[in-house]
Design a protein around this motif. Structure first.
Motif, PDB file in Angstrom:
ATOM      1  N   LYS A 168       0.858  -1.184   0.000  1.00 21.35           N
ATOM      2  CA  LYS A 168       0.000   0.000   0.000  1.00 21.35           C
ATOM      3  C   LYS A 168       0.890   1.228   0.000  1.00 21.35           C
ATOM      4  O   LYS A 168       1.907   1.282   0.695  1.00 21.35           O
ATOM      5  CB  LYS A 168      -0.925   0.001   1.213  1.00 21.35           C
ATOM      6  N   GLN A 359      -3.492   3.766  -2.030  1.00 19.07           N
ATOM      7  CA  GLN A 359      -4.025   2.669  -2.829  1.00 19.07           C
ATOM      8  C   GLN A 359      -3.125   1.441  -2.668  1.00 19.07           C
ATOM      9  O   GLN A 359      -1.983   1.538  -2.222  1.00 19.07           O
ATOM     10  CB  GLN A 359      -4.075   3.061  -4.323  1.00 19.07           C
ATOM     11  N   TRP A 360      -3.663   0.296  -3.108  1.00 22.04           N
ATOM     12  CA  TRP A 360      -2.878  -0.929  -3.175  1.00 22.04           C
ATOM     13  C   TRP A 360      -2.195  -1.006  -4.537  1.00 22.04           C
ATOM     14  O   TRP A 360      -2.821  -0.735  -5.561  1.00 22.04           O
ATOM     15  CB  TRP A 360      -3.766  -2.156  -2.978  1.00 22.04           C
ATOM     16  N   SER A 404      -6.442  -1.259  -6.530  1.00 18.53           N
ATOM     17  CA  SER A 404      -7.597  -1.062  -5.652  1.00 18.53           C
ATOM     18  C   SER A 404      -8.590  -0.083  -6.274  1.00 18.53           C
ATOM     19  O   SER A 404      -8.221   0.844  -6.993  1.00 18.53           O
ATOM     20  CB  SER A 404      -7.148  -0.556  -4.282  1.00 18.53           C
ATOM     21  N   VAL A 413     -10.653  -6.571  -1.126  1.00 18.24           N
ATOM     22  CA  VAL A 413      -9.255  -6.777  -0.743  1.00 18.24           C
ATOM     23  C   VAL A 413      -9.191  -7.629   0.529  1.00 18.24           C
ATOM     24  O   VAL A 413      -9.821  -7.282   1.538  1.00 18.24           O
ATOM     25  CB  VAL A 413      -8.554  -5.419  -0.514  1.00 18.24           C
ATOM     26  N   ASP A 451     -11.937  -1.505   0.062  1.00 18.97           N
ATOM     27  CA  ASP A 451     -11.699  -1.462  -1.389  1.00 18.97           C
ATOM     28  C   ASP A 451     -11.897  -2.830  -2.034  1.00 18.97           C
ATOM     29  O   ASP A 451     -11.795  -3.868  -1.388  1.00 18.97           O
ATOM     30  CB  ASP A 451     -10.275  -0.990  -1.674  1.00 18.97           C
ATOM     31  N   LEU A 453     -10.794  -5.054  -5.807  1.00 20.91           N
ATOM     32  CA  LEU A 453      -9.669  -5.127  -6.738  1.00 20.91           C
ATOM     33  C   LEU A 453     -10.083  -4.754  -8.150  1.00 20.91           C
ATOM     34  O   LEU A 453     -11.207  -5.039  -8.585  1.00 20.91           O
ATOM     35  CB  LEU A 453      -9.069  -6.535  -6.718  1.00 20.91           C
TER      36      LEU A 453
END
Length: 891
Positions: A168, A359-360, A404, A413, A451, A453
């Motif tokens: 992240k 965000q991821w 994300s 997630v 979130d 994916l």
């Protein structure tokens, strides 16, 4: 007896039901046959069949049907993508019509509502795929939110996280201020707009009265500037590097830095750096450790980092105030018109903001390296090969992949947070809870990451998750890696590259050996289809009007490697006529007793014309096989078209009419010809089947009794060596050449159709004389001749017949076609001259336009190409008429 007219609307649904019900589409995991696998690019569950789908599915179906008939165990894996944003928007619009939002339902109830919609209305495109004739293995249909595929997504996410390849971070993303989520580049539509370029003076901190001038297309983001960049080799600013300037309005001191991103040739050569609101500036900010100040909120309104008087304003409202204030302060240098590209969300229509947010991300750079090597060493190849360059360009410059999305529909997630923010990434909540208890030494309450994916994350696993992975299934072992991927160039990066990365990382092998990239389907003028232009051609309408086979053959015939397709209704109508030609030929064969004969051996044919057609068919089959294996679909269609319409229908069936219908013909010759005709037609149906499955299947079942199987399940025809008879080919090809050239002269000279023309040949060899004798009546009939005779070259007879005759060279002989008495020579010469002059004028206009640098630089590429093609067509027509005029001039 076959009906007089083929009616596709009456047979297609019935035939498809027969195919599907018989299990003809199913793969055979227990068979000893070599597998052949294609995974379908999963269309959005919200989607409807468009022309790009029709092309993509048709080409895949050709490969699957061909390889299935060749004895391979063919798996064409179908399925649909859950299409996170698109699907959520569909259901949210339904709620909005009732005055509700998803927040009124809550997350769980909203997701239930989406599943209900999917069950009721989410199968539109799969029904339309059936309409197109796609022979996918429907029993194995998958959905990217199926539990099995969800398990694969969770396993991959957890594994990559624990390997340090998912993390992240706070980075710039494409932010949609209407949908309130990050979106992918593919969901961003770049539109050309007429904007402005504002030039602002930023005061130098240590030099009162002096300024550095920067240009910007977005004044509202200047409040987040943290530097001004100049090129390190720009002598104009060399002395300023390392000093500071003052950001007007907020009075923030900022460094002047040297960075190669600044272009000395563009604007003033100095650029303001706003790391939190521009992707290029973000990279500059990282290189120079600049502060990143986000001045917009999730609604794209000015936030608390802006001076109070700007807070809450939209970007455009803030822009107007900032420009006015800069002008009042004396810091507005000038304003210029500026043609520029502006990013818009393809779903919401909102201006997309580069926005700094948590965000991821996936460490795509690390995963990309094996995927790059796999293409370099040939484990996966691109067709056409030049697309490898695009692949390498993207992969070598790959950025962290934001996975994300701030929506509810999708794979949530698998990350949970403890009371102090510690994150626990596990496949299930129970496993996360266990990890948290171990970490804290006691049970604590966890909060799951809200979130979901990116849909590309789950579709990246498609080639193996659809086969049952992460379970060690027999299907995974048998059908992975797949053989071919057929897709468009626009998702080489978004899907192809990500499948390569995931497949190599988790399966240890590339997901496919070949990637065939097809081009775009454009309108007949070469323009991209769009609703705004009103030039969208609906494949469903064309199938209903002209039949599915006509559409499929059109798309196949136009699928030239590396060239966009120009689609028009007229082309489909033309190939509907081709289907009609095939039907009528089959009906003629049936009416003349041409039925399949068990055990018929074409090598036993005694009739020259039959040996000729057998050899032509064998050669055609070889060309079709070569073309399909090389993904030259248009070549396969062209070969089949010319054999079917020309060689078989126009020549062979005409050649054999006297045998089939002649009262005095030898009974053995008639029986042989009937058997040969049926044998050739049967195998022609096989060759045409991958492209035109419906009409070929219908003819197959109607023309033969007690067929051992449907055509879809029949073996691809094998042709023994020696079926091409060189002597028969030479003899009958000579007849075709002679008749064709005489017909061409008749057409060019506008000889009345009913008029019979005298023709004499001089300088003939003994073999030609014999051919003339054998086929005299046939040639006279087909070319509409009054006379066909031989004269000695140089004799008085030859000189006599040469007067008023057009001369043709046919192999070693000279043919005299006497048309002078049948046409008004002077009138024809005048007509031709007038038409030649008209074409010369058109060609001159095309050449003038194509020599104009202004036109070439401004016109879209497809318009330039269209002009070149029209010029080439005009030149060809002019040259043909010129040849005809020269022939008349010699009379």
């Amino acid at each position: 007896m076959l009906d007089k007219t083929y009616r596709p609307d009456e047979v297609e649904q019935e035939i498809y039901s027969l195919w599907e019900g018989s299990g003809a589409f199913s793969c055979r995991p227990d068979s000893d046959a070599d597998p052949f696998t294609i995974v379908i690019p999963p269309p959005n569950v919200t989607g409807s069949l468009h022309m790009g789908h029709a092309l993509n599915f048709t080409l895949q179906d050709i490969l699957i049907r061909y390889n299935r008939m060749r004895g391979r165990d063919a798996l064409w894996q179908p399925g649909t993508d859950h299409a996170g944003i698109a699907t959520q928007m569909v259901v949210e619009r339904q709620l909005a019509a009732k005055g509700k939002t998803r927040h009124d339902l809550g997350r769980d109830k909203f997701i239930e509502r989406v599943w209900e919609w999917k069950a009721e209305s989410g199968g539109t495109i799969t029904h339309q795929m059936r309409r197109l004739g796609t022979s996918v293995d429907w029993a194995r249909e998958r959905f990217t939110m199926d539990e099995g595929l969800s398990a694969a997504v969770r396993k991959v996410f957890v594994a990559l996280y624990k390997q340090g390849l998912i993390y992240k971070d706070k980075r710039l993303v494409n932010w949609d201020p209407i949908l309130h989520t990050a979106i992918s580049d593919l969901e961003v539509e770049q539109r050309e707009i007429h904007g402005k370029m504002w030039y602002f003076r930023y005061p130098l901190a240590d030099a009162p009265g002096r300024f550095i001038v920067v240009g910007t297309t977005r004044p509202e983001t200047m409040l987040g500037d943290t530097a001004v960049a100049v090129h390190p080799d720009d002598d104009r600013y060399r002395a300023l590097v390392g000093t500071k300037c003052i950001l007007p309005i907020v009075e923030r001191p900022m460094p002047i830095i040297a960075d190669e991103y600044a272009n000395p040739e563009k604007g003033t050569g100095a650029v303001k750096i706003t790391p939190a609101h521009d992707f290029n500036d973000f990279e500059v900010g990282h290189r120079h450790n600049l502060e990143m100040i986000n001045v917009l909120d999730h609604n794209a309104r000015l936030n608390g980092n802006a001076p109070e008087r700007f807070r809450g304003l939209t970007a455009l409202e803030a822009r107007e105030l900032i420009v006015n204030e800069m002008a009042t302060l004396g810091f507005l240098e000038k304003i210029e018109d500026n043609l520029m590209m502006m990013p818009y969300g393809d779903r919401s229509g909102a201006v997309i903001e580069p926005w700094l947010t948590d965000q991821w991300f996936v460490d795509a750079k690390t995963l990309a390296q094996p995927a790059i090597e796999a293409v370099k060493d040939g484990r996966t190849r691109f067709v056409p090969k030049h697309w490898e360059n695009t692949y390498f360009e993207w992969m070598n410059n790959i950025q962290p992949w934001c996975i994300s999305r701030q929506i509810w529909w999708g794979h949530q997630v698998p990350a949970w947070y403890g009371p102090d923010g510690a994150v626990f990434v596990e496949a299930t909540e129970e496993e996360a809870q266990a990890a948290a208890e171990k970490h804290y030494g006691k049970r604590v309450e966890l909060r799951r990451d809200a979130d979901v994916l990116d849909t590309w994350f789950s579709s990246a696993l498609w080639p193996f998750s659809t086969l049952g992975w992460p379970a060690d299934t027999p299907e995974v072992k048998r059908y992975y890696p797949t053989d071919v991927l057929v897709t468009g160039f626009d998702i080489i990066f978004f899907w192809v590259a990500r499948m390569m990365m995931a497949g190599l990382h988790f399966m240890g092998e590339v997901p496919f050996h070949t990637v065939y990239i097809h081009a775009l389907v454009r309108d007949e003028k070469g323009q991209k289809m769009s609703k705004s232009k009103g030039n969208v051609i609906d494949p469903l309408v064309l199938m209903k009007q002209y039949g599915t086979d006509a559409l499929r053959f059109t798309l196949t015939a136009l699928a030239v490697q590396g060239r966009d397709l120009r689609m028009s209704e007229g082309r489909v109508e033309g190939y509907r006529n081709f289907a009609t030609k095939l039907w009528n030929a089959a009906r003629f064969c049936e009416m003349n007793g041409c039925q399949p004969v068990a055990g018929f051996d074409p090598k036993t044919c005694r009739q020259t014309v039959n040996r000729w057609i057998v050899g032509k068919l064998a050669a055609t089959a070889a060309e079709v096989e070569t073309a399909i294996e090389a993904f030259r679909f248009n070549d396969a269609a062209s070969v089949l078209y010319h054999f079917t319409w020309g060689t078989f229908c126009d020549w062979y069936l005409e050649f054999t009419k006297p045998i089939l219908q002649g009262e005095n013909e030898d009974a053995d010759a008639r029986a042989e010809t009937r058997a040969t005709t049926a044998w050739v037609l049967d195998r022609l149906l096989h060759l045409l089947h991958p492209i035109m499955p419906y009409i070929t299947e219908e003819l197959w079942r109607r023309l033969g009794e007690n067929r051992p199987s449907m055509l879809i399940a029949s073996a691809w025809p094998a042709f023994e060596a020696g079926l091409v008879d060189a002597d028969a080919a030479a003899e009958m090809d000579w007849v075709v050449r002679l008749v064709s050239q005489i017909r061409a002269v008749r057409s060019e000279m506008r000889v009345p159709p009913g008029a019979e023309v005298p023709v004499y040949l001089a300088g003939v060899a003994p073999a030609t004389r014999q051919r003339m004798a054998v086929h005299h009546d046939l040639i006279v009939h087909l070319a509409r001749l009054a006379t066909l005779d031989v004269v000695e070259m140089g004799s008085d007879a030859a000189r006599t017949v040469a007067k008023g005759a057009i001369q043709l060279v046919v192999d070693e002989a000279t043919a005299f076609v006497n048309v002078a008495s049948l046409i008004d020579v002077a009138q024809e010469k005048a007509r031709l001259q007038k038409e030649i002059s008209r074409l010369d004028g058109e060609i001159a206009k095309f050449e003038k336009k194509l020599a104009n640098d202004g036109f070439l630089s401004k016109a879209p590429p497809e318009v330039v190409e269209e002009q070149k093609e029209k010029r080439a067509e005009a030149v060809l027509a002019r040259d043909k008429l010129g040849s005809a005029y020269q022939r008349l001039a010699a009379l």
